[in-house]
Design a protein around this motif. Sequence first.
Motif, PDB file in Angstrom:
ATOM      1  N   THR A 109       0.796  -1.231   0.000  1.00 40.05           N
ATOM      2  CA  THR A 109       0.000   0.000   0.000  1.00 40.05           C
ATOM      3  C   THR A 109       0.826   1.278   0.000  1.00 40.05           C
ATOM      4  OG1 THR A 109      -0.157  -0.077   2.427  1.00 40.05           O
ATOM      5  CG2 THR A 109      -1.923  -1.142   1.166  1.00 40.05           C
ATOM      6  N   LYS A 110       2.069   1.214   0.507  1.00 45.33           N
ATOM      7  CA  LYS A 110       2.867   2.431   0.634  1.00 45.33           C
ATOM      8  C   LYS A 110       4.069   2.482  -0.315  1.00 45.33           C
ATOM      9  CE  LYS A 110       0.392   3.851   4.196  1.00 45.33           C
ATOM     10  NZ  LYS A 110      -0.515   5.016   4.085  1.00 45.33           N
ATOM     11  N   PHE A 111       4.527   1.313  -0.783  1.00 44.52           N
ATOM     12  CA  PHE A 111       5.744   1.278  -1.587  1.00 44.52           C
ATOM     13  C   PHE A 111       5.520   0.737  -2.998  1.00 44.52           C
ATOM     14  CE2 PHE A 111       7.277   1.414   2.760  1.00 44.52           C
ATOM     15  CZ  PHE A 111       8.320   2.323   2.689  1.00 44.52           C
ATOM     16  N   ASN A 112       4.255   0.604  -3.374  1.00 42.54           N
ATOM     17  CA  ASN A 112       3.910   0.139  -4.731  1.00 42.54           C
ATOM     18  C   ASN A 112       4.481  -1.240  -5.067  1.00 42.54           C
ATOM     19  OD1 ASN A 112       2.419   2.501  -5.425  1.00 42.54           O
ATOM     20  ND2 ASN A 112       4.368   3.577  -5.778  1.00 42.54           N
ATOM     21  N   CYS A 113       4.761  -2.024  -4.060  1.00 41.73           N
ATOM     22  CA  CYS A 113       5.178  -3.418  -4.279  1.00 41.73           C
ATOM     23  C   CYS A 113       3.915  -4.272  -4.126  1.00 41.73           C
ATOM     24  CB  CYS A 113       6.253  -3.836  -3.278  1.00 41.73           C
ATOM     25  SG  CYS A 113       7.782  -2.895  -3.409  1.00 41.73           S
ATOM     26  N   HIS A 114       3.130  -4.344  -5.173  1.00 40.93           N
ATOM     27  CA  HIS A 114       1.782  -4.891  -5.089  1.00 40.93           C
ATOM     28  C   HIS A 114       1.754  -6.385  -4.750  1.00 40.93           C
ATOM     29  CE1 HIS A 114       0.405  -1.047  -6.458  1.00 40.93           C
ATOM     30  NE2 HIS A 114       1.126  -1.129  -7.573  1.00 40.93           N
ATOM     31  N   ASP A 115       2.882  -7.051  -4.933  1.00 40.93           N
ATOM     32  CA  ASP A 115       2.945  -8.474  -4.588  1.00 40.93           C
ATOM     33  C   ASP A 115       3.585  -8.706  -3.227  1.00 40.93           C
ATOM     34  OD1 ASP A 115       1.748  -9.310  -6.973  1.00 40.93           O
ATOM     35  OD2 ASP A 115       3.655  -9.219  -8.045  1.00 40.93           O
ATOM     36  N   GLY A 116       3.833  -7.645  -2.462  1.00 37.96           N
ATOM     37  CA  GLY A 116       4.429  -7.804  -1.142  1.00 37.96           C
ATOM     38  C   GLY A 116       5.814  -8.420  -1.220  1.00 37.96           C
ATOM     39  N   PHE A 117       6.040  -9.453  -0.393  1.00 35.08           N
ATOM     40  CA  PHE A 117       7.351 -10.115  -0.373  1.00 35.08           C
ATOM     41  C   PHE A 117       7.629 -10.886  -1.667  1.00 35.08           C
ATOM     42  CE2 PHE A 117       6.528  -9.869   4.293  1.00 35.08           C
ATOM     43  CZ  PHE A 117       7.634  -9.112   4.631  1.00 35.08           C
ATOM     44  N   LEU A 118       6.602 -11.120  -2.465  1.00 35.19           N
ATOM     45  CA  LEU A 118       6.818 -11.785  -3.758  1.00 35.19           C
ATOM     46  C   LEU A 118       7.547 -10.888  -4.741  1.00 35.19           C
ATOM     47  CD1 LEU A 118       3.414 -13.594  -4.456  1.00 35.19           C
ATOM     48  CD2 LEU A 118       5.624 -14.693  -4.249  1.00 35.19           C
ATOM     49  N   ASP A 119       7.461  -9.582  -4.555  1.00 26.96           N
ATOM     50  CA  ASP A 119       8.050  -8.618  -5.485  1.00 26.96           C
ATOM     51  C   ASP A 119       9.570  -8.772  -5.508  1.00 26.96           C
ATOM     52  OD1 ASP A 119       9.064  -6.094  -6.631  1.00 26.96           O
ATOM     53  OD2 ASP A 119       6.963  -5.466  -6.532  1.00 26.96           O
ATOM     54  N   ASP A 120      10.144  -8.955  -6.701  1.00 26.99           N
ATOM     55  CA  ASP A 120      11.588  -9.209  -6.784  1.00 26.99           C
ATOM     56  C   ASP A 120      12.442  -7.977  -6.508  1.00 26.99           C
ATOM     57  OD1 ASP A 120      11.265  -7.766  -9.096  1.00 26.99           O
ATOM     58  OD2 ASP A 120      11.639  -9.433 -10.453  1.00 26.99           O
ATOM     59  N   SER A 121      11.810  -6.817  -6.255  1.00 25.11           N
ATOM     60  CA  SER A 121      12.579  -5.632  -5.879  1.00 25.11           C
ATOM     61  C   SER A 121      12.759  -5.529  -4.365  1.00 25.11           C
ATOM     62  CB  SER A 121      11.873  -4.362  -6.380  1.00 25.11           C
ATOM     63  OG  SER A 121      10.641  -4.155  -5.699  1.00 25.11           O
ATOM     64  N   VAL A 122      12.128  -6.429  -3.620  1.00 23.87           N
ATOM     65  CA  VAL A 122      12.169  -6.396  -2.149  1.00 23.87           C
ATOM     66  C   VAL A 122      13.260  -7.330  -1.644  1.00 23.87           C
ATOM     67  CG1 VAL A 122      10.893  -6.833  -0.015  1.00 23.87           C
ATOM     68  CG2 VAL A 122       9.716  -5.840  -1.993  1.00 23.87           C
ATOM     69  N   SER A 123      14.292  -6.753  -1.028  1.00 29.51           N
ATOM     70  CA  SER A 123      15.328  -7.559  -0.372  1.00 29.51           C
ATOM     71  C   SER A 123      14.983  -7.707   1.103  1.00 29.51           C
ATOM     72  CB  SER A 123      16.701  -6.905  -0.524  1.00 29.51           C
ATOM     73  OG  SER A 123      17.116  -6.908  -1.872  1.00 29.51           O
ATOM     74  N   ILE A 124      15.232  -8.878   1.648  1.00 31.19           N
ATOM     75  CA  ILE A 124      14.821  -9.205   3.011  1.00 31.19           C
ATOM     76  C   ILE A 124      16.060  -9.549   3.835  1.00 31.19           C
ATOM     77  CG2 ILE A 124      13.418 -10.750   4.425  1.00 31.19           C
ATOM     78  CD1 ILE A 124      11.981 -11.339   1.544  1.00 31.19           C
ATOM     79  N   LEU A 125      16.277  -8.795   4.913  1.00 32.44           N
ATOM     80  CA  LEU A 125      17.410  -9.053   5.796  1.00 32.44           C
ATOM     81  C   LEU A 125      16.932  -9.047   7.242  1.00 32.44           C
ATOM     82  CD1 LEU A 125      20.397  -9.276   6.675  1.00 32.44           C
ATOM     83  CD2 LEU A 125      20.501  -6.759   6.545  1.00 32.44           C
ATOM     84  N   ASP A 126      17.234 -10.123   7.963  1.00 31.99           N
ATOM     85  CA  ASP A 126      17.034 -10.158   9.400  1.00 31.99           C
ATOM     86  C   ASP A 126      18.424 -10.070  10.038  1.00 31.99           C
ATOM     87  OD1 ASP A 126      16.517 -10.616  12.045  1.00 31.99           O
ATOM     88  OD2 ASP A 126      15.149 -12.294  11.720  1.00 31.99           O
ATOM     89  N   PRO A 127      18.793  -8.926  10.637  1.00 24.45           N
ATOM     90  CA  PRO A 127      20.157  -8.748  11.153  1.00 24.45           C
ATOM     91  C   PRO A 127      20.416  -9.470  12.467  1.00 24.45           C
ATOM     92  CG  PRO A 127      18.850  -6.799  11.610  1.00 24.45           C
ATOM     93  CD  PRO A 127      17.977  -7.711  10.790  1.00 24.45           C
ATOM     94  N   ALA A 128      19.373  -9.981  13.096  1.00 29.27           N
ATOM     95  CA  ALA A 128      19.525 -10.770  14.330  1.00 29.27           C
ATOM     96  C   ALA A 128      18.603 -11.975  14.204  1.00 29.27           C
ATOM     97  CB  ALA A 128      19.178  -9.926  15.552  1.00 29.27           C
ATOM     98  N   THR A 129      18.993 -12.921  13.376  1.00 28.97           N
ATOM     99  CA  THR A 129      18.107 -13.989  12.918  1.00 28.97           C
ATOM    100  C   THR A 129      17.641 -14.914  14.033  1.00 28.97           C
ATOM    101  OG1 THR A 129      19.128 -13.961  10.735  1.00 28.97           O
ATOM    102  CG2 THR A 129      17.957 -15.952  11.340  1.00 28.97           C
ATOM    103  N   GLY A 130      18.498 -15.148  15.025  1.00 25.13           N
ATOM    104  CA  GLY A 130      18.143 -16.125  16.053  1.00 25.13           C
ATOM    105  C   GLY A 130      17.925 -17.486  15.416  1.00 25.13           C
ATOM    106  N   THR A 131      16.814 -18.129  15.712  1.00 23.46           N
ATOM    107  CA  THR A 131      16.517 -19.446  15.133  1.00 23.46           C
ATOM    108  C   THR A 131      15.737 -19.339  13.822  1.00 23.46           C
ATOM    109  OG1 THR A 131      14.527 -19.642  16.491  1.00 23.46           O
ATOM    110  CG2 THR A 131      16.558 -20.584  17.383  1.00 23.46           C
ATOM    111  N   GLY A 132      15.661 -18.136  13.262  1.00 23.00           N
ATOM    112  CA  GLY A 132      15.048 -17.974  11.935  1.00 23.00           C
ATOM    113  C   GLY A 132      13.542 -17.815  11.948  1.00 23.00           C
TER     114      GLY A 132
END
Length: 214
Positions: A109-132
């Motif tokens: 709704t705010k970044f025009n990534c209409h497919d959410g996490f499916l959008d290939d322009s979205v990089s996902i980083l968890d800097p403190a992953t723990g057990t994932g």
Amino acid sequence: LESAIDCIPETNPLLKDLLLEYVAPDGSLRYDEFDICDLVEALNRTDIDCILMNFNRQTGYGKEDPIVYFYEKFLDIYEHEEKKRRGVYYTPTPAVNFIVRSISYILKTKFNCHDGFLDDSVSILDPATGTGTFLRSIILDVFSEYKKAHALQGWNAFVKNNLLTRLYGFEFMMAPYAVAHMKLAMTLKDTGYVFEPNHRLQVYLANALENGDN
């Protein structure tokens, strides 16, 4: 012990190499003070079917993630001071799922990534992953959205060429790092994804607060 090492997925080469370090070429153990065979014997006597009976069971908040509770309890008993010193406190699964759904909504709704996490322009980083736990919830969110649009056609290719190329995690402590690799590999396997040889998750043993230039 050798068969236990063989069972470690290729997605976690560090853990595999670490256990191989314990075994000499003649099959003997290099480090007697760490009798890993006692652990193997304990696991052989464990009722795995009973443990797995409710593993990943469906709840009102999605599939249950029992590993996160097991590991926090393990640290509380065996490494209590380390847990406090490192600030190791895990987010409950309902809160994780709410945060992931909220980020997906904001992306749409705010970044025009209409497919959410499916959008290939979205990089996902968890800097403190723990057990994932967060990465697991994102994978399940992507899987759910992908099924709605594609009915799983091409899922394996999508995961290899699109999802895993932009999914990252950093974890400072060895034990949760190893658990994260196992858990995320199991989660992807449950979706039907099959890892190719020498293909791994981009979850790394690293300190996210270190200067990258050093």
